[in-house]
Motif scaffolding. Structure first.
Motif, PDB file in Angstrom:
ATOM      1  N   ARG A  71       1.060  -1.294   0.021  1.00 12.19           N
ATOM      2  CA  ARG A  71      -0.033  -0.029   0.041  1.00 12.19           C
ATOM      3  C   ARG A  71       0.732   1.302  -0.117  1.00 12.19           C
ATOM      4  O   ARG A  71       0.645   2.203  -0.651  1.00 12.19           O
ATOM      5  CB  ARG A  71      -0.995   0.101   1.075  1.00 12.19           C
ATOM      6  N   ASP A 131      -5.915 -14.441   2.635  1.00 15.34           N
ATOM      7  CA  ASP A 131      -7.395 -13.932   3.342  1.00 15.34           C
ATOM      8  C   ASP A 131      -8.093 -13.210   2.334  1.00 15.34           C
ATOM      9  O   ASP A 131      -7.567 -12.939   1.150  1.00 15.34           O
ATOM     10  CB  ASP A 131      -6.720 -12.599   4.308  1.00 15.34           C
ATOM     11  N   GLU A 132      -9.416 -12.756   2.575  1.00 12.64           N
ATOM     12  CA  GLU A 132     -10.159 -11.944   2.017  1.00 12.64           C
ATOM     13  C   GLU A 132     -10.287 -12.187   0.405  1.00 12.64           C
ATOM     14  O   GLU A 132     -10.017 -11.298  -0.497  1.00 12.64           O
ATOM     15  CB  GLU A 132      -9.772 -10.261   2.100  1.00 12.64           C
ATOM     16  N   TRP A 167      -3.131 -16.526   6.474  1.00 15.15           N
ATOM     17  CA  TRP A 167      -4.195 -15.893   7.257  1.00 15.15           C
ATOM     18  C   TRP A 167      -5.278 -16.970   7.656  1.00 15.15           C
ATOM     19  O   TRP A 167      -5.515 -17.818   6.899  1.00 15.15           O
ATOM     20  CB  TRP A 167      -4.901 -14.490   6.768  1.00 15.15           C
ATOM     21  N   TRP A 226      -6.173 -13.539  12.696  1.00 15.14           N
ATOM     22  CA  TRP A 226      -6.603 -12.154  12.360  1.00 15.14           C
ATOM     23  C   TRP A 226      -7.964 -11.500  12.917  1.00 15.14           C
ATOM     24  O   TRP A 226      -7.992 -10.633  13.297  1.00 15.14           O
ATOM     25  CB  TRP A 226      -6.053 -11.650  11.291  1.00 15.14           C
ATOM     26  N   TYR A 256      -3.739  -4.784  15.739  1.00 19.67           N
ATOM     27  CA  TYR A 256      -3.672  -3.920  14.403  1.00 19.67           C
ATOM     28  C   TYR A 256      -3.302  -2.399  14.864  1.00 19.67           C
ATOM     29  O   TYR A 256      -3.975  -1.702  15.092  1.00 19.67           O
ATOM     30  CB  TYR A 256      -4.941  -4.101  13.835  1.00 19.67           C
ATOM     31  N   ASP A 277      -2.506  -0.197  12.983  1.00 19.40           N
ATOM     32  CA  ASP A 277      -3.003   0.783  11.700  1.00 19.40           C
ATOM     33  C   ASP A 277      -4.233   1.146  12.316  1.00 19.40           C
ATOM     34  O   ASP A 277      -4.866   2.336  11.866  1.00 19.40           O
ATOM     35  CB  ASP A 277      -3.401   0.119  10.416  1.00 19.40           C
ATOM     36  N   ILE A 295      -6.933   4.197   9.702  1.00 20.46           N
ATOM     37  CA  ILE A 295      -7.969   3.116   8.817  1.00 20.46           C
ATOM     38  C   ILE A 295      -9.280   3.295   9.643  1.00 20.46           C
ATOM     39  O   ILE A 295     -10.542   2.993   9.077  1.00 20.46           O
ATOM     40  CB  ILE A 295      -7.618   1.732   8.605  1.00 20.46           C
ATOM     41  N   TRP A 327      -0.399  -2.102   8.689  1.00 22.04           N
ATOM     42  CA  TRP A 327      -1.063  -2.303   7.296  1.00 22.04           C
ATOM     43  C   TRP A 327      -0.891  -0.684   7.002  1.00 22.04           C
ATOM     44  O   TRP A 327      -1.240   0.244   7.671  1.00 22.04           O
ATOM     45  CB  TRP A 327      -2.432  -2.543   7.133  1.00 22.04           C
ATOM     46  N   GLU A 366      -2.140   1.075   4.430  1.00 18.97           N
ATOM     47  CA  GLU A 366      -2.860   2.256   3.487  1.00 18.97           C
ATOM     48  C   GLU A 366      -2.902   3.739   4.009  1.00 18.97           C
ATOM     49  O   GLU A 366      -2.874   4.631   3.093  1.00 18.97           O
ATOM     50  CB  GLU A 366      -4.445   1.809   3.763  1.00 18.97           C
TER      51      GLU A 366
END
Ligand code: TNX
Length: 504
Positions: free
Chosen positions: A161, A325-326, A375, A392, A417, A419, A432, A467, A469
Motif C-alpha cells: 500500500r 485472506d479476503e 491468514w 487475525w 492492529y 493501523d 483506517i 497495514w 493504507e
C-alpha cells in the motif's frame, strides 16, 4: 600524638566513605523492555572505558557477539576483544548450556560484566539488555536471568500500500532487534503493488509494481479523491538478499508473504491470463477488497510455483506466507471453469475451491522442505495438513487451528492492529479506523484460556501488523508503531504473571 591519631582516624573514615560512594540501586534503576524474567537489584555500577576488554570464547558465533557489543558502545575498542580471561574491566561472554535456546544471564558488578548464553542468539539478547541499561558509559550492577515466553515474536509491515525502501526497512529491523522481536513478516504483494523482483516474470516489476494514482483522505470520503500521481517501487533480488542478511545479523527471520488467491489484482494487471475473466485490470488505486482474483487454472499454479521457487531461494526461513485472506468468490461463482473444477474435484463449493488452491500450494512448498503459513481464511473448506495459521479475525481461527494441532500465531485485530487509532480519532492523524490504545495491546494474553495444555503448545507466538493504507511515510509509521510495539514486545517475551501496566 593525639592529633596524629585523630588525623589517621579521619583518613580511614574518608577512605571508607569513598568506598561506599557506590550507587544504591532499586528496581526503578532498570528500565528494560521487554521486562526480563528475573532481575535482582545490586548496588554499584560498571564503568566502560577505552581499556575495557571483551573476553570471548574462541568460536565464530561468539566472536560476532563480541564485535556487536564493541559497536554498540563507542568507547569499547574492537581491538580489545580477546580470548584470555581477565576479571577486571572486562565484558566476559561465556558459553553455558542452557535448556532454552534464547536464554541468557547478565551479571554486572563494578569489576566486570558477565554474559552467559548457549549461543550467539542469547548473547545478542544480553547485548540488547545492556544497551537499554547503559547510561552513557555506566551500567548499573544487576543480576538478570532471561528467556522468552514465545518462540515467534513478530512484527508485520505492508510495503504494498505504501513502499518503504531498503534503508527504511533496515531501520525498522533495528527497532525490532532492540525489542527482542525475532520475526519480520514482510507483506510484499497486494492489490496496490507488487514489490519483489521475480526474474522469470519481469512484468511484475515493470507493471504490477506501479499504480496510476492513490486515494487521498479516507476510503469512506464521498466523493473519493485521488492524487493523480503514479506511485510504486520494488526491491531487486540483490536488495532482498541484503535485507534478509541484515535481519539475520539481528537474529530476525524474515517471513515473506506472497498473497493468493485474493489481493492479487496488481498481478492480473500484468498477467491478465491468470484471471477468470478477460480484463484489462489495473493495480488498485484505493483500498479494500477486489473481486478480481487468481483463477485456479493450471497456468496460475505454474506461475505461482515459479514465483515461490524464486522467493524460497531468497528467503531461507522455515515459513512462506501465502496470504489466503479476503478472497471474494464472486468471479469463481460466475466462472464455468471454476464450476467445472468444483464438480471434477468433488468439492462442496467455492470455499472448497479456496481450500483446494491452498492445499496445492502447500504441497508444492512442502516439496521444497518449507512450510506454509496463512491468514485464518486458510481454514475455509479444510486446512492444509502442515499449515500454520495467523489468526487475525479475532482468536477463533487460532483456537480452531490449535484444536486441530496446527501451529498458530495470534494477531487478532482487537489487540494487534497497529493501523488502528491509538486514542480517539479526533485527536489523531488519519487512520483506517478502530481504536487500539497502548493499554489494550498490553492487556493481551495470546494463549486462549479455553485451550487445553496440549493445544496451548500450538500457540507459537504473537504478532502485530502494520497495514499501510493510511501510513505513507516512515515518520507516521514510527508514530503508529510506538509505543505499541513496546507492549507487543513485552507480551511476546515476558512471563504473563510478571505483567504490570503501571510499571511498564
Ligand atoms: C484486513 S488482515 C486485511 C488487509 C488490510 C487490513 C486493514 C488481513 C489479512 N487483511 O488487507 O490492510 O485489514 O486493517
Amino acid at each position: 600524638m593525639k592529633s596524629n591519631i585523630f588525623f589517621l582516624f579521619l583518613f580511614i573514615l574518608l577512605i571508607s566513605c569513598q568506598d561506599q560512594k557506590q550507587e544504591i540501586n532499586s528496581i526503578e534503576t532498570y528500565n528494560i523492555i521487554p521486562q526480563p524474567v528475573e532481575i535482582k537489584v545490586q548496588n554499584g555500577s560498571f564503568q566502560l572505558d577505552k581499556d575495557t576488554k571483551i573476553v570471548v570464547p574462541n568460536t565464530e558465533d561468539f566472536k560476532t557477539s563480541a564485535q556487536y557489543i564493541s559497536t554498540i558502545f563507542s568507547n569499547v575498542n574492537a581491538d580489545n576483544i580477546q580470548a584470555e580471561s581477565t576479571e577486571n574491566n572486562a565484558i566476559i561472554i561465556e558459553l553455558k548450556d542452557f535448556e532454552e535456546e534464547e536464554k541468557y544471564t547478565l551479571s554486572v558488578n563494578s569489576d566486570r560484566i558477565l554474559i552467559q548464553a548457549k549461543n550467539a542468539t542469547g548473547a545478542f539478547y544480553a547485548a540488547q539488555t545492556l544497551r537499554q541499561l547503559a547510561n552513557e558509559n555506566s551500567i548499573p550492577a544487576v543480576e538478570i536471568t532471561d528467556y522468552p515466553r514465545f518462540a515467534y515474536r513478530g512484527m508485520h509491515l505492508d510495503v504494498s500500500r505504501h513502499f518503504y525502501d531498503v534503508a527504511a526497512v533496515k531501520r525498522f529491523i533495528d527497532q525490532l532487534a532492540y525489542h527482542k522481536i525475532n520475526r519480520f513478516h514482510w507483506h510484499l504483494t497486494d492489490d496496490q503493488g507488487w514489490r519483489v523482483e521475480i526474474k522469470k516474470y519481469p512484468k511484475l516489476t515493470e507493471i504490477s509494481a506501479f499504480r496510476k494514482e492513490t486515494l487521498i483522505g479516507h476510503f469512506s470520503d464521498d466523493p473519493q479523491q485521488f492524487d493523480g500521481k503514479k506511485y510504486g517501487g520494488f526491491y531487486t533480488q540483490e536488495e532482498i538478499k541484503e535485507v534478509v542478511a541484515y535481519a539475520a545479523a539481528n537474529f530476525i527471520t524474515v517471513v515473506p508473504e506472497i498473497e493468493m488467491p485474493g489481493h492479487s489484482v496488481a498481478v492480473l494487471a500484468a498477467y491478465p491470463e491468470l484471471a477468470c475473466t478477460e480484463g484489462p485490470f489495473e493495480a488498485g488505486t484505493k483500498w479494500g477488497v477486489f473481486d478480481d482474483v487468481f483463477c485456479p487454472k493450471e497456468e496460475t499454479f505454474e506461475f505461482l510455483e515459479n514465483v515461490l521457487t524464486e522467493v524460497m531461494d531468497l528467503f531461507p526461513g522455515e515459513y512462506i506466507h501465502i496470504g489466503g485472506d479476503e478472497c471474494p468468490k464472486t468471479k469463481w461463482k460466475e466462472s464455468a471453469f471454476c464450476q467445472k473444477l468444483i464438480k471434477e474435484k468433488e468439492l462442496e463449493d467455492e470455499h472448497g475451491l479456496q481450500s483446494y488452491f491452498i492445499q496445492r500450494m502447500e504441497k508444492f512448498v512442502n516439496s521444497k522442505g518449507r512450510k506454509i503459513i496463512g491468514w485464518d481464511e486458510i481454514l475455509e473448506g479444510g486446512l492444509a495438513p502442515n499449515a500454520a495459521v495467523m489468526s487475525w479475525r479475532g482468536e477463533e481461527g487460532g483456537i480452531e487451528a490449535a484444536k486441530q494441532r496446527h501451529d498458530v500465531v495470534m494477531t487478532p485485530t482487537t489487540y494487534c492492529y497497529f493501523d488502528y487509532y491509538q486514542s480517539p480519532a479526533k485527536t489523531e492523524p488519519l487512520a483506517i479506523g478502530g481504536l487500539l490504545p497502548l493499554k489494550k495491546v498490553y492487556s493481551y494474553d495470546p494463549v486462549p484460556a479455553e485451550l487445553n495444555a496440549e493445544e496451548k503448545k500450538h500457540i507459537i507466538g504473537v504478532q502485530a501488523n502494520l497495514w499501510t493504507e493510511y501510513i505513507p511515510t516512515e515518520e507516521k509509521l514510527n508514530y503508529m508503531m510506538f509505543p505499541r510495539a513496546c507492549a507487543l514486545a513485552e507480551i511476546a517475551w515476558s512471563p504473563n504473571e510478571n505483567k504490570d501496566y503501571p510499571d511498564f
